[in-house]
Design an enzyme around this catalytic site. Structure first.
Site, short mmCIF file in Angstrom:
data_model
loop_
_atom_site.label_atom_id
_atom_site.label_comp_id
_atom_site.label_asym_id
_atom_site.label_seq_id
_atom_site.Cartn_x
_atom_site.Cartn_y
_atom_site.Cartn_z
N SER A 1 0.85 -1.05 0.02
CA SER A 1 -0.09 -0.09 0.05
C SER A 1 0.68 1.37 -0.09
O SER A 1 0.33 2.12 -0.28
CB SER A 1 -0.90 0.02 1.26
OG SER A 1 -0.40 0.59 2.15
N LYS B 1 0.82 4.08 7.19
CA LYS B 1 -0.01 4.85 6.17
C LYS B 1 0.50 6.41 6.54
O LYS B 1 1.25 6.60 7.23
CB LYS B 1 -1.51 4.99 7.07
CG LYS B 1 -2.40 3.68 6.92
CD LYS B 1 -2.80 3.28 5.54
CE LYS B 1 -3.59 2.12 5.67
NZ LYS B 1 -4.15 1.68 4.15
#
Lengths: 200, 200
Positions: free
Chosen positions: A120, A157
């Site tokens: 990601s 993230k």
DNA sequence: TATTATAATATACATTTGTATTTTAGTCAA
DNA sequence: TTGACTAAAATACAAATGTATATTATAATA
């Protein structure tokens, strides 16, 4: 402006570096002398030259008391487990291994390391297998990369805060942005360092 | 099966670790004694206990001759300059700085480091500002990332060899693949390590 | 030419350092 | 109680280590 070394001085310095690498300590005058089959006095002169030219420094009259002018020191950082950078999976566990990071990076912060799984964060240069070093509890700014607990599962993230809401974005567009409206988000820490070892 | 340490032995071991981190060498018996305001003999006993319990080892009767059983050693790797990962720009220069890498990574290979500029390798996790460690002269396999001289300018590319021809590919599709038909290609070395320091 | 820097040897000495020995004392378990 | 382990001190000694000094030789240089 560094003064030049003679061939012999260079070879002595190289030996000192190698010795330090292999033994984690500086050699004694006599250990150097033995390596080159030189007299003590001769080595003394080489050391004096290396000192005056700034390639070595001294710390008092200690044994093995020479040092490199800008030698770095290391902090032992525990590798606590694996973190998923995509669908956030595994949990932080016990220390299994350690990596060693320059203290001018860790700066007395509480740090730990994690192995990365998932894709990601690929567009920002974090790929599977990387080891990331996290500064525990450090407050992130917008755009910083963080390790967070999202509904108690860990994730890597990009952090954004707007009007009291926290957003966690994957730089890979195929993963959605998470909002503190929909999830319980706890920031574990901020990324300060990354190492990657290529297969050999 | 590691035997337990007493509180005092643990404190002595902690001091030794800390001393080693700060000074890159082991303390002498008397340096330990001074820290704890203990007698020499007392410290000797603690060391004997730490040795017999396997928390320290000895290397002959040298000064500062104690060691950690599994201490990692570091190689000093020179940072030689900047390499462009897109349109290959700057040239390899003199050593300006050093980074320190575990010797189980460098494995006695000749290594140097470069700062990365450009975005041509972004999809494989190499971004601007990263420091890459290159194993000089090591022969790459297909798919390895290498530093190469392309018409005498340095570049970071993915290596492929087919029917005697060398191809250098950027993982970012906006850059073309270079072939040894069109350019003089010299492989400088193979990527073995990468470190990234995030802004602080 | 004289000077300076490098390179090397030999020797001596003071300090640092590891090691051995002896003694005292407290705690815990067999 | 005895023995084993831990903790600590004091002292002595041998080995390791840093340092100083004197001497010789060569090459480069002002």
């Amino acid at each position: 402006m560094k003064k030049e070394l003679t061939e012999k001085q260079e070879r002595v310095l190289e030996f000192i570096k190698k010795f330090h690498t292999n033994n984690a300590m500086m050699p004694t005058v006599r250990e150097i002398a033995k390596n080159f089959e030189l007299s003590i006095g001769s080595v003394q002169q080489h050391l004096r030259a290396l000192l005056s030219k700034g390639f070595l420094i001294k710390r008092g009259s200690l044994s093995r008391g020479i040092d490199f002018p800008n030698r770095k020191t290391f902090a032992q950082v525990p590798v606590l487990g694996t973190v998923h950078a995509g669908t956030f999976l595994e949990q932080i566990e016990d220390a299994s291994d350690y990596i060693y990071i320059n203290t001018d990076v860790t700066r007395n912060k509480k740090c730990f390391a994690l192995k990365v799984k998932g894709d990601s964060m690929e567009p920002s240069g974090i790929v599977e297998g990387d080891t990331i070093v996290v500064s525990k509890g450090e407050l992130p700014s917008n755009g910083d990369i963080v390790v967070a607990l999202v509904d108690n599962e860990s994730a890597v993230k990009m952090f954004y805060k707007e009007k009291g809401k926290i957003f966690l974005k994957s730089t890979n567009p195929k993963y959605p942005t998470l909002s503190s409206d929909d999830y319980k988000i706890d920031i574990v820490g901020k990324l300060i360092y990354l190492v990657r070892q290529y297969k050999n």
